[in-house]
Each structure stands twice: as structure tokens, then as C-alpha cells.
Scaffold this active site. Structure first.
Site, mmCIF file in Angstrom:
data_model
loop_
_atom_site.group_PDB
_atom_site.id
_atom_site.type_symbol
_atom_site.label_atom_id
_atom_site.label_comp_id
_atom_site.label_asym_id
_atom_site.label_seq_id
_atom_site.Cartn_x
_atom_site.Cartn_y
_atom_site.Cartn_z
ATOM 1 N N HIS A 168 0.913 -1.169 0.092
ATOM 2 C CA HIS A 168 -0.098 -0.337 0.271
ATOM 3 C C HIS A 168 0.923 1.243 -0.177
ATOM 4 C CE1 HIS A 168 -3.710 -2.338 1.873
ATOM 5 N NE2 HIS A 168 -4.089 -1.486 0.058
ATOM 6 N N CYS A 264 -2.085 2.671 9.435
ATOM 7 C CA CYS A 264 -3.244 2.076 8.863
ATOM 8 C C CYS A 264 -4.334 1.957 9.317
ATOM 9 C CB CYS A 264 -2.460 1.061 8.370
ATOM 10 S SG CYS A 264 -0.880 1.019 7.456
HETATM 11 N N1 LIG Z 1 -3.711 1.324 4.939
HETATM 12 C C1 LIG Z 1 -3.384 0.022 5.707
HETATM 13 N N2 LIG Z 1 -1.412 -0.007 5.075
HETATM 14 N N3 LIG Z 1 -3.347 -1.097 5.632
HETATM 15 C C2 LIG Z 1 -2.690 -2.077 6.030
HETATM 16 C C3 LIG Z 1 -3.677 -3.371 5.718
HETATM 17 C C4 LIG Z 1 -3.530 -4.486 6.555
HETATM 18 C C5 LIG Z 1 -4.180 -5.828 6.169
HETATM 19 N N4 LIG Z 1 -3.669 -7.289 6.643
HETATM 20 C C6 LIG Z 1 -4.009 -6.272 4.634
HETATM 21 O O1 LIG Z 1 -3.357 -6.810 3.312
HETATM 22 O O2 LIG Z 1 -5.220 -5.524 3.418
#
Ligand SMILES: NC(=[NH2+])NCCC[C@H](N)C(=O)O
Length: 704
Positions: A168, A264
Site C-alpha cells: 500500500h 493504517c
Molecule cells: N493502509 C494500510 N496499509 N493498511 C494495512 C492493511 C493490513 C491488512 N492486513 C491488509 O493486508 O490489507
């Protein structure tokens, strides 16, 4: 607090790592501690509450990642772009987030199905609210970016993520107040880095080390001068402080096990409307058609792979699968790229594979005049080995003198087009630029040689690739068969031999091929000629006695003596005429009237009078000699073979023989079915080839 800032969070009551959808989650299934997670989350929220208001959404069973509210969507003003999750595991969160934002009076914008977008995780406003940095490559599709730009009336700058650990954008990129940017450049491709460097002045770019990136230092919440994050190294902390920020660490290790940290776990829901309201995106798309044995030849896979590898994305609009083994398939594909330049690069590669634009979208090729002698316009289209057509005033025109690494010059009055090299460009020449109005003519049925019996198939070239040891013999059979046919039909075979041919004892076999009329041109350098002549005159090659296999006392002198002798005669042909040179490869060339071109190099001894030391002239001589060739045998001569490959159009069979697999791969990797590589000793190869041809000649005589 000068303005009201609100964050949405989701308590971790039901948080856990239950599946793996990013590399951080691997090995962490059910390894988080609920108590510790709660304590860490409380720690973060407590800090947030000092500086902002915090809203909560209720966690839901079966949705352990709902704590990461950054992925709910993106709120700007009173509009909310709802996420469309890529991983199945998180799709269940969508209705809950939708309901919550609706209730708060947001206007909900929903993407078409199958267009993933993961909210503020992949879309970050610069803190002035002027541009939206949007990530793609793992979770969010590039095609979602234009939607977001339109809905939220912002300029979107697309960044491509390339490291799966930073899947992300908010894991490696964090815009801060006053134009600062905290980021880890290695997580983004070169094009994205260039874009960042254009937009953010160097003194505002705070580059993060891999160690800090791996601690989720970029996953920070910035509220005015506060930067709240899980953990940071001393050096980075000092740099942030020097930039006027106060760093607040709050450990979030339990959430890092799931691939998320401070940023996040929060979603800013009070992002003001952008001040300068203009929807803008550099994302460009084009529709292409692809036809052929798309699945069984791997063509579709290659086309889609190259799109993604080059930083683009695709959507398959229609796909018609051919039902029978012989029937072809066709597909309409929409290619998107973060900019016109990248799109052009992808489209021209797709065109190389045979893709065409839909008839209704066809345009004339774009032409730009040469303004400097011997220099093409910047965005010139570089040519390939494949037959190419360009559209000139509504008409498709076949390009003449096809070769790779050149440019196409168009004469609009005559409606002609030809390939040429930079050095031949004249002022005002109209050069094709970009990728519009260009198409490659590829056989749609090139999965295998069409028609014919099984026996014929065995003799056909079996597709590009490097042969295994076992296949060498079979391949030599195919080559012998082809050479015999070409000789019968009066075609041309050109040989590009390296000096190794002589060292490995292949000289006598090559001589035989020449005498028997199988060779119609020979392209090489100074060395092979010197070695061949040395051997003919003195029985040694670079001073090594080929019969005895050992070096001869004062042997290197033989090499120089051979050169001196030919220089004394005036040329190789004159040495033959004067009865000085009486055997060998070059003797046979002269006797048989087989033309040769020898290209010189810096390391040449002598050189021989025949060696062309003006390389531009040498390239021209080479290109003259390969005209009309049907088969080119490249025998352990890497540089000359690469030179030949560049000027050879598709449709000419190339056989590359070398003992070094890397050389063979390099030479035979033209993406064309006509090239074949053989890893073997070139002397053995020639020996085998002459044996096979002799056998075929025997059959000929019996049959006659
Ligand atoms: N905005 C972020 N980077 N969020 C993290 C999300 C973590 C979650 N386990 C996923 O893989 O989607």
C-alpha cells in the site's frame, strides 16, 4: 488546534491474523496477542485524542482487518470514495464502511465492479490538499485513479509500487505538513521517483532507510507538527526534528504482524475540499485488438505481462476463445498507463507482438521533421525486425528495408516509408514518432508450421529456444534439410563465423560447405581470416599446430607472417591469384566467388588489406551481403552476430551456435520463432552438419 481534525478508528476487539494477503502476515497466523494489541491500539488512540477528534466504527466478526480503517475508502470534503478490496478476505468490510459514511452524510462514490481501490491506504493527499498521490501495482488498479480524480476534483499523481512488502502506498510514502515528504524511494519504480522529484523539492524530501521503512516509519499520522508512528531510528528522528516536526513513537508491533501501523489504523475524515478544484490525471488508456493462438502460443500472457512489467495495467473487454485446435482467438484489451510516454512504450511493444488498434480508432502515424542532421526527433519510434506498416493519409503503407534499432522515415507525397539509421537522417526527413498509426504484420497462426505431414513437422524449426544436448542432432538435421532446399531453390545462406571455427578444426568443414555451394556470403572480422590463412600457409592457428594440438616454438610469429604475406600480395584474392594461398576457407571463397565482408576492430593485428576499418562502411557491406538471405548461420562470433541480428528482418532463419549458453541465449532471443540456438562446440557442429548434408546428397544421387 486551528481546524477541526477527525479520525475514524475501529477497536481491535476482533483483530487477529487469520489469513495471508501480504508478506508481513506470513508466519503470523494466530500469533497476535489480543491484550497487547488492545494496549498498543489504546496507546495510539490516546495520543490522537490529544490532537484531534476520534470517531469509532464497530468491529465485525469475521473481518479481522477492519481495524485498518485507512482502507475503508477516501474522504474528501463531503464525498467518500468507497474502497473495493482486491483480497476476497476484506470485501466483507465494504458494506459496513459504506453504511457508516452514509449515516454521517457523505455522498458515496462506488467504483465499477472488478476495479480494486483500497482507499487512503493507496491515496494520500499532500497536506496542502492540492494533489492526491495514488499508488497502484498491488492492491489498487491504475484505472481507478481517473475515477477518483473526477469524483473528488483533484489532480491525481500515480505512483507504482514494486516491492511487495510495501503493497500500500501509505507503507512507504507519507506527505507531511509544509510540503515535506517522508518516503522510501526503493519501493517505487523509476518513473514514479522521477515524478516525485519533479514535484517535491529536494530539501523537502526526507528519504527513509530500508531499516526504518521496515519499522513502518513511513506509516505515520501527521497532525500539524506532530508525527505519530510506531518506531523510528535516531537518525531519521533527528531529520524530522530538523524539519520542525515533533516525533511521537507509540509501539504497534502487534499490527505490523498484519502489515499495518499508525497510519493504517486511522482514517482522516475531515480532509477539506481541494482549494484549486480541478480533476486531473496523467493516466492514459488505449484499446487494442489481439488475434491469434492467444492462449496456446502464450501470446496473451506475454502481452499482459509486458503491460504490467512496464508499469501499465489492463482490462480485457472481450475475449473470444477459438473452439478448435486450429481456430484462433481474439481479445479486446484496454491498456492504461500513468502517462502518455509510458503508454506509448507499452503500446509499441504490444504492436510488436501484433496487436492492432480497433478500426474506428485508427489514426495516421504521427510524423516529426528532423531538425538536426543525423538526429531523430526525441520521441521517435524505434523499429523492430517485424514487417511493419504505417498509416499515411488514411492508407496503410508497408515499411521498406525493415531492420531493428532504426527509425521510420515517411514520404507523404509518394506514400512510402522506409527504415533508416540515425546517421542517414537528412534535415526535414519526416520521422514516425509515438506509437499511433503503426502496426506489425504478424502471422496469426504462428503456433506451429501450418499444414504438412508429421515428417515435415520434424524438420521444421520448433520455435525459438535453446536446444538441449539431445536435440542438437535433430536440429542439425533440420538445418541440413533447409540448406539443401535453399541451395536447390537458388536461395542464399550467409555464414557469420568466428575465429574459433578455425581453432576447433571446423575450417575444413566450412570449406566443404563453400565448395559445395551451400554458402553465399561470409561475414566476419580480421581474426578468422588471419587464422585461416595462417593455417593454410603454415599449418598453425595463432601458433598452435592443429594436427598436434601443441604450440609451436615462435608460433605467434606465424600469425604476423600470414598477415604480412597477404599484405605483400595486396589482398586475399590476389594471394589466391598469385598462387600464394592455395587452400582454406578464404581460398575457397575466392575460388567459388562467395563474397565476404571483414569488419575491423581496435584489437586487430595488421589488419589484412581486405579488412574494412571504417565501421560504417563495414556495416553497409554487411547489410548488402545479407540482402535476400533465407538462413544465417552464426558460428561462435558474438559481436559480428549481434551486428548481423540488428540488420536482419524477421522471416530470416537465424541459427546461433556457441559453446557458451549465455551467448546463444543472447543471440537467439529475438522473440521470433525463426531463431534457434545450439549450445555446442562449433567444430563438432560443422562436422555433423557436413555429414548430414553428405548423407542427403547421397539420397539425392540414389534417387536420380
Ligand atoms: N493502509 C494500510 N496499509 N493498511 C494495512 C492493511 C493490513 C491488512 N492486513 C491488509 O493486508 O490489507
Amino acid at each position: 488546534m486551528s481546524r477541526k481534525i477527525q479520525f475514524l478508528v475501529c477497536p481491535p476487539d476482533l483483530y487477529s491474523v487469520d489469513y495471508v494477503i501480504n508478506p508481513w502476515m506470513e508466519g503470523n497466523i494466530h500469533k497476535t496477542s489480543p491484550a497487547l494489541a488492545l494496549a498498543q491500539w489504546d496507546g495510539l488512540v490516546k495520543i490522537l485524542k490529544h490532537h484531534a477528534e476520534v470517531e469509532e466504527i464497530a468491529p465485525q466478526p469475521g473481518l479481522p482487518d477492519m481495524v485498518f480503517t485507512a482502507n475503508a475508502g477516501l474522504a474528501v470534503g463531503k464525498k467518500f470514495a468507497l474502497s473495493r478490496f482486491l483480497p476476497r478476505e476484506r470485501r466483507g468490510e465494504e458494506p459496513y464502511f459504506k453504511k457508516w459514511f452514509k449515516k454521517q452524510g457523505f455522498e458515496i462514490c462506488e467504483l465499477p465492479p472488478d476495479l480494486p481501490f483500497e482507499g487512503a491506504g493507496d491515496a494520500l493527499l499532500d497536506r496542502r490538499g492540492e494533489v492526491l498521490w495514488a499508488g497502484y501495482g498491488f492492491r489498487t488498479e491504475l484505472d481507478a485513479h481517473p475515477w477518483i480524480a473526477r469524483w473528488l476534483n483533484v489532480e491525481v499523481l500515480s505512483l507504482r509500487l514494486i516491492d511487495p512488502r510495501f503493497y500500500h502506498l501509505d507503507t512507504c510514502f507519507c506527505p507531511l505538513e509544509r510540503g515535506y515528504l517522508l518516503y522510501y524511494p526503493q519501493a517505487l519504480d523509476a518513473y514514479s521517483n522521477r515524478l516525485i522529484e519533479q514535484r517535491v523539492p529536494e530539501e523537502k524530501r526526507i528519504v527513509v532507510s530500508e531499516a526504518d521503512a521496515a519499522r513502518f516509519a513511513c506509516n505515520a499520522v501527521n497532525i500539524e507538527d506532530k508525527v505519530i508512528l510506531s518506531q523510528v531510528g535516531a537518525e531519521l528522528r533527528a531529520r524530522l526534528e530538523a524539519g520542525g516536526f515533533q516525533v511521537i513513537e507509540t509501539p504497534l508491533g502487534e499490527f505490523i504482524k498484519s502489515g499495518g501501523a499508525a497510519k493504517c489504523l486511522t482514517l482522516r475524515i475531515t480532509e477539506p475540499e481541494p482549494p484549486r478544484r480541478k480533476a486531473k490525471t496523467a493516466v492514459q488508456s488505449r484499446e487494442l485488438k489481439l488475434e491469434g493462438h492467444l492462449l496456446d502460443s502464450g501470446l496473451l500472457e506475454r502481452a499482459l505481462d509486458l503491460t504490467v512489467q512496464s508499469g501499465g495495467s489492463f482490462q480485457i473487454l472481450h475475449f473470444n476463445l477459438g473452439k478448435q485446435r486450429h481456430s484462433t482467438s481474439n481479445a479486446d484489451i484496454r491498456i492504461s498507463a500513468p502517462s502518455e510516454i509510458v503508454l506509448d512504450r507499452i503500446v509499441s511493444q504490444m504492436i510488436e507482438l501484433g496487436a492492432v488498434v480497433a478500426p474506428q480508432d485508427e489514426e495516421d502515424a504521427e510524423l516529426k521533421p528532423t531538425t538536426q542532421l543525423g538526429v531523430a526527433p526525441d520521441d521517435f519510434l524505434s523499429t523492430t525486425i517485424y514487417p511493419t506498416e504505417v498509416r499515411v493519409k488514411g492508407e496503410w503503407v508497408r515499411v521498406q528495408d525493415q531492420r531493428m534499432d532504426g527509425v521510420i522515415v515517411v514520404d507523404e507525397k509518394q506514400k512510402t516509408a522506409r527504415c533508416t539509421l540515425f546517421r542517414y537522417l537528412q534535415l526535414g526527413d519526416r520521422v514516425v514518432v509515438g506509437s499511433k498509426g503503426v502496426r506489425t504484420v504478424r502471422k496469426t497462426d504462428s503456433r506451429e508450421v501450418p499444414g504438412g505431414s508429421q515428417a515435415e513437422h520434424e524438420f521444421s524449426f520448433m520455435g525459438a529456444g535453446v536446444s538441449s544436448e539431445r536435440r542438437v542432432e535433430l536440429t542439425v538435421d533440420q538445418i541440413a534439410w533447409d540448406m539443401r532446399r535453399i541451395r536447390q531453390q537458388g536461395g542464399r545462406v550467409v555464414v557469420v563465423p568466428g575465429p574459433v571455427v578455425i581453432h576447433t578444426g571446423g575450417g575444413e568443414h566450412l570449406s566443404w560447405l563453400i565448395r559445395e555451394g551451400y554458402v553465399h556470403g561470409l561475414l566476419s572480422g580480421n581474426a578468422i581470416a588471419v587464422h585461416d590463412i595462417e593455417q593454410s600457409l603454415m599449418g598453425t592457428s595463432l601458433g598452435v599446430d592443429l594436427k598436434m594440438g601443441g604450440s609451436v616454438e615462435g608460433g605467434h610469429r606465424h600469425h604476423l607472417k600470414a598477415i604480412n604475406t597477404i599484405r605483400g600480395c595486396g589482398s586475399i584474392a590476389k594471394a589466391v591469384e598469385q598462387g600464394v594461398l592455395t587452400r582454406g576457407v578464404f581460398y575457397d571463397c575466392v575460388k567459388k566467388g562467395v563474397p565476404f565482408a571483414l569488419a575491423g576492430s581496435i584489437r586487430d593485428d595488421g589488419p589484412l588489406p581486405d579488412t574494412q576499418m571504417d565501421l560504417i562502411k563495414a556495416q553497409e557491406e554487411y547489410s548488402q551481403l545479407i540482402k535476400g538471405a533465407e538462413l544465417i548461420l552464426m558460428l561462435s562470433s558474438m559481436l559480428h552476430s549481434i551486428g548481423v541480428g540488428n540488420m536482419t528482418p524477421a522471416g530470416v532463419k537465424l541459427v546461433c551456435v556457441d559453446i557458451n549458453p549465455a551467448v546463444v541465449t543472447k543471440l537467439s532471443d529475438r522473440g521470433s520463432v525463426e531463431s534457434i540456438g545450439i549450445v555446442t562446440d562449433v567444430g563438432l557442429f560443422l562436422n555433423l552438419l557436413t555429414q548430414r548434408l553428405q548423407k542427403l546428397q547421397g539420397t539425392e544421387r540414389e534417387g536420380a
